[in-house]
Design a protein around this motif. Structure first.
Motif, PDB file in Angstrom:
ATOM      1  N   GLU A 187       5.445   9.543   3.506  1.00 12.85           N
ATOM      2  CA  GLU A 187       4.413   8.515   2.671  1.00 12.85           C
ATOM      3  C   GLU A 187       4.529   8.465   4.271  1.00 12.85           C
ATOM      4  N   ASP A 220       0.969  -1.372  -0.215  1.00 11.95           N
ATOM      5  CA  ASP A 220      -0.275  -0.136   0.155  1.00 11.95           C
ATOM      6  C   ASP A 220       0.968   1.325  -0.071  1.00 11.95           C
ATOM      7  N   VAL A 261       0.618   3.527  -3.032  1.00 13.06           N
ATOM      8  CA  VAL A 261      -0.009   5.240  -2.368  1.00 13.06           C
ATOM      9  C   VAL A 261       1.327   6.166  -3.552  1.00 13.06           C
TER      10      VAL A 261
END
Length: 172
Positions: free
Chosen positions: A67, A34, A38
């Motif tokens: 992030e 993930d 992203v």
């Protein structure tokens, strides 16, 4: 070569390394996937500017770490860590290296995200203190203190890694 094609080539050449870094940061395969996804979505939006900057690897690496910290901050009130992870419950009979990897992963998971990022950048990515500071957007002094605190925390949470920690503290 157009922007989309150059982005695809970049991702294709570096997806394995980015995935390994993300795994070390998150400690979970799904969370790492993930995180990479992203980050790459966000980078793709600005790809032309990224390649004009001249160092897309550094840009993407920095975006990955930022992030990770951002996602950790937004989740920290909802996420609960288990005291006994499934890897320990299974009682697998692994080789010494595999056991060390598990212990290291668990120990990294017990560090604050900033400390974990510094350890990953300094010792997995083998970046200098200055490059680490640049990647994280902080000072060299912050990198030094975070490294010191992280290694101290690792000594407490994973004394079985003492040999690795001592090797990390020896100046190159």
């Amino acid at each position: 070569m157009d922007d989309e094609e150059s982005f695809r080539e970049f991702v294709s050449a570096r997806i394995g390394r980015l995935s390994r870094i993300a795994f070390l940061l998150t400690g979970e395969h799904h969370a790492a996937e993930d995180l990479v996804q992203v980050t790459l979505i966000k980078v793709a939006r600005h790809w032309r500017r990224v390649i004009r900057g001249g160092n897309p690897d550094a840009y993407v690496r920095r975006a990955l770490y930022h992030e990770h910290v951002s996602s950790w901050r937004s989740r920290r009130h909802r996420e609960v860590l288990a005291a006994d992870p499934p890897e320990r419950q299974a009682g697998r009979n692994e080789s010494v290296d595999a056991v060390r990897r598990i212990v290291l992963r668990d120990a990294l998971a017990r560090l604050a995200p900033g400390q974990r990022a510094v350890i990953v950048l300094r010792y997995f990515e083998d970046l200098s203190e200055a490059d680490t500071a640049d990647a994280l957007g902080c000072t060299v002094g912050s990198v030094k203190s975070q490294t010191h605190h992280a290694l101290g925390r690792l000594r407490v949470v994973a004394p079985e890694l003492a040999e690795l920690i001592e090797d990390a503290e020896v100046p190159a």
